[in-house]
Structure formats: C-alpha cells, structure tokens
Design an enzyme around this catalytic site. Structure first.
Site, PDB file in Angstrom:
ATOM      1  N   PHE A 110       0.851  -1.193   0.000  1.00  0.00           N
ATOM      2  CA  PHE A 110       0.000   0.000   0.000  1.00  0.00           C
ATOM      3  C   PHE A 110       0.890   1.247   0.000  1.00  0.00           C
ATOM      4  O   PHE A 110       1.829   1.336   0.804  1.00  0.00           O
ATOM      5  CB  PHE A 110      -0.854  -0.055   1.275  1.00  0.00           C
ATOM      6  CG  PHE A 110      -1.818   1.076   1.463  1.00  0.00           C
ATOM      7  CD1 PHE A 110      -3.079   1.041   0.882  1.00  0.00           C
ATOM      8  CD2 PHE A 110      -1.486   2.167   2.246  1.00  0.00           C
ATOM      9  CE1 PHE A 110      -3.979   2.072   1.081  1.00  0.00           C
ATOM     10  CE2 PHE A 110      -2.379   3.194   2.459  1.00  0.00           C
ATOM     11  CZ  PHE A 110      -3.638   3.151   1.872  1.00  0.00           C
ATOM     12  N   ASN A 166      -3.371   1.936  10.948  1.00  0.00           N
ATOM     13  CA  ASN A 166      -4.154   2.307   9.769  1.00  0.00           C
ATOM     14  C   ASN A 166      -4.552   0.999   9.100  1.00  0.00           C
ATOM     15  O   ASN A 166      -3.887   0.523   8.194  1.00  0.00           O
ATOM     16  CB  ASN A 166      -3.313   3.176   8.825  1.00  0.00           C
ATOM     17  CG  ASN A 166      -4.063   3.511   7.541  1.00  0.00           C
ATOM     18  OD1 ASN A 166      -5.294   3.361   7.475  1.00  0.00           O
ATOM     19  ND2 ASN A 166      -3.346   3.950   6.525  1.00  0.00           N
ATOM     20  N   PRO A 167      -5.645   0.400   9.588  1.00  0.00           N
ATOM     21  CA  PRO A 167      -6.028  -0.928   9.075  1.00  0.00           C
ATOM     22  C   PRO A 167      -6.802  -0.789   7.764  1.00  0.00           C
ATOM     23  O   PRO A 167      -7.183   0.309   7.377  1.00  0.00           O
ATOM     24  CB  PRO A 167      -6.963  -1.435  10.183  1.00  0.00           C
ATOM     25  CG  PRO A 167      -7.633  -0.196  10.668  1.00  0.00           C
ATOM     26  CD  PRO A 167      -6.612   0.915  10.553  1.00  0.00           C
TER      27      PRO A 167
END
Ligand SMILES: C[S@@+](CC[C@H](N)C(=O)[O-])C[C@H]1O[C@@H](n2cnc3c(N)ncnc32)[C@H](O)[C@@H]1O
Length: 287
Positions: A94, A190-191
C-alpha cells in the site's frame, strides 16, 4: 535534443488527456526521477533552458506512458514521501498517504509525557507509521506487524534502508506481540477499512494497492478495524492510547463501535487537513 520545458508540457498534456490528477506535478516528478535530480534542481534546469538527450527522452516517454495507464506515480519513481522519510514502495504494498501523517502527530502528542514509550503499529504496510515514529522519537521502543508477506518485505527493506531499530513481524494483528500484553503505551493503526463492495474509483488504488490493504472485511468496512482495536485493548496498559485511521464516512460509526467494546474512555475523533473525519483516539480503561 528536446527542450526540458517542451517535454514537460507535452507530458502534462498527455496525462491531462486521460484524467490523471496533478498532471503537471506528475510530469515534473517523473522528469526529475529520470534525470536523477531533486525537484528544486529540475526547476533550476527548466529556468536555464536545459535539454534532454534522446535516450533520456525515450526513458521519460516510457514512464509517462505508464503513468497514462494509471500506474501509480510512486511505483514509477519507486518512492513515497512520508513525514521526513522517503519510503521504498512498489507492487505488493500500500502506498502511504499524506492524510496518514496525522496519525504520527497524534502519536507524538499522546506519548509526549512518557520518556521511552513502548509503541506498536498494527497493519504496518510499508512500515510508514512505525518508522516515522521511531525517526521522530528515537527513545521509543517501536514494534510493528504486517500480515501480507510481500508488504512485510517492503517494510523490512525500508527499516534496513533507513537504519531504524524497529521490530517488524510478519503475522496477524489479531495475535500480535503477546509478550507485550498490558505493557504498551501506544497502539497506532491504519487498518484496511473500505466497505466491501465499495470499489475505489481511482485506478491507481483499485488496480495497484493490494486488496488485503483496502477492504475492511464487512459491508461497513469495520470488521477488521474492530478486531484490531480489540487486540490493541489487550496490548495497552491502563491509560495507554489507541490511535486508528478510518474512512471519512466512519467518523461516527468507528467511535461508536469502540464505545461498545466497553474498554475505552475519552473516545474522540479527529479531522485531517482537509477537515474530514479521519482518525479516532481512545484511552484504555483500567481492567
Ligand atoms: C491501509 S494499509 C496501511 C499500511 C500502512 N500502515 C500505511 O498507513 O501506509 C493496511 C495494511 O494492513 C495489512 N493488513 C490487513 N489485514 C491485516 C491483519 N489482519 N493483520 C496485520 N496486517 C493486516 C495490509 O496488508 C496492509 O498492508
């Protein structure tokens, strides 16, 4: 030979044509990358009327073509800025976002009174949050965990490149760091939180960020955030703080879900720089 300015103008037009946001900024960033110079130096070269040789022009055109196909800018340059760090990124991880930098501000504030805080980052991806906290607060003892082996490899690479002393495990946040239970001062996360079925519009996100990084595992996107928060509650000491990012549509629902867990006090939500609800903080109650 082509003038630099003409090359940037042509690239900007090509990127704009297919709807790339920040087309000129991307055209400049790719040219700086291909010339191997910082942005400020590129600006100087533009002002001086510098030119591009044929090989560099070809390399630039190839990168612009990939950006036109909506390959993320950060995958093409190989780096993403985060706080004061440049992180290596690419397929399988990500890309850290500017709005997540808020979590580091909240984190530094939360442990301002603790001389050597124990900090855990759950769902670390590239390692962005954990590494930034260690960089800005060297006295902190920072550990991080990431489920996806490919992303974990990027985090470990960033840790090693930056020479920061952070433990980064590969595994599930739900069972992270059992040795630390009840002793952690701060858990930050920050899942993945995008509601399942709500596919992002931007091709850079939809087609290039790993699915495991995006979707929160339920229609409201909160299944994974809630189990991560439950694990955080086990890790934290009484008075320890949880900081968690969420979607701007979850500024009421995630705080409400945390209140329902019955282990948090002072649950409050925070706006990002664009004034959107973006992060929740909560304090671990005594058992
Ligand atoms: C939205 S990304 C955030 C990455 C990084 N923290 C950041 O802010 O850039 C979520 C990350 O959580 C990871 N992840 C998903 N489920 C997980 C789980 N159950 N345990 C640990 N990591 C998980 C994903 O692989 C992804 O790297």
């Amino acid at each position: 030979m082509t003038g630099l300015r003409a090359a940037v103008d042509a690239a900007t037009a090509q990127l704009r044509e297919v709807g790339v946001p920040s087309a000129r900024a991307d055209a400049l960033a790719l040219l700086a990358h291909v010339r191997g110079v910082p942005g400020a130096e590129l600006q100087r070269q533009l002002v001086l009327g510098a030119t591009l040789d044929a090989a560099t022009r070809q390399a630039y055109d190839e990168l612009v073509a990939q950006r036109r196909a909506r390959v993320p800018l950060q995958h093409l340059t190989g780096t993403a800025p985060f706080r004061h760090l440049e992180l290596a990124v690419g397929p399988g991880v990500f890309v850290p976002r500017p709005e997540t930098e808020l979590l580091v501000d909240l984190a530094l504030r939360a442990v301002a009174d603790v001389s050597a805080p124990t900090v855990v980052d759950l769902c670390t991806g590239s390692g962005a949050i954990a590494l930034a906290i260690k960089h800005e607060l060297p006295a902190a003892d920072v550990s991080a965990i990431e489920l996806d082996p490919m992303a974990h490899a990027w985090a470990a690479r960033n840790r090693d490149n930056l020479g920061l002393d952070v433990e980064i495990d590969c595994g599930a946040a739900e069972s992270a760091f059992p040795d630390l239970d009840g002793g952690v001062d701060l858990v930050v996360s920050n899942p993945p939180y995008i509601p399942v079925g709500m596919v992002p519009i931007d091709p850079e996100v939809r087609d290039h960020d790993p699915e495991v990084a995006l979707y929160g595992g339920s229609e409201d996107g909160l299944r994974i955030p809630i189990v991560v928060a439950a694990r955080a509650a086990q890790l934290l000491r009484p008075g320890g703080v949880l900081i968690m990012e969420h979607a701007d549509s979850q500024g009421d629902s995630l705080p409400a879900a945390l209140r329902q867990q019955g282990v948090w006090s002072r649950v409050s939500d925070h706006l990002d720089l664009t004034e959107r609800p973006r992060a929740v903080t909560a304090v671990r109650r005594a058992w």
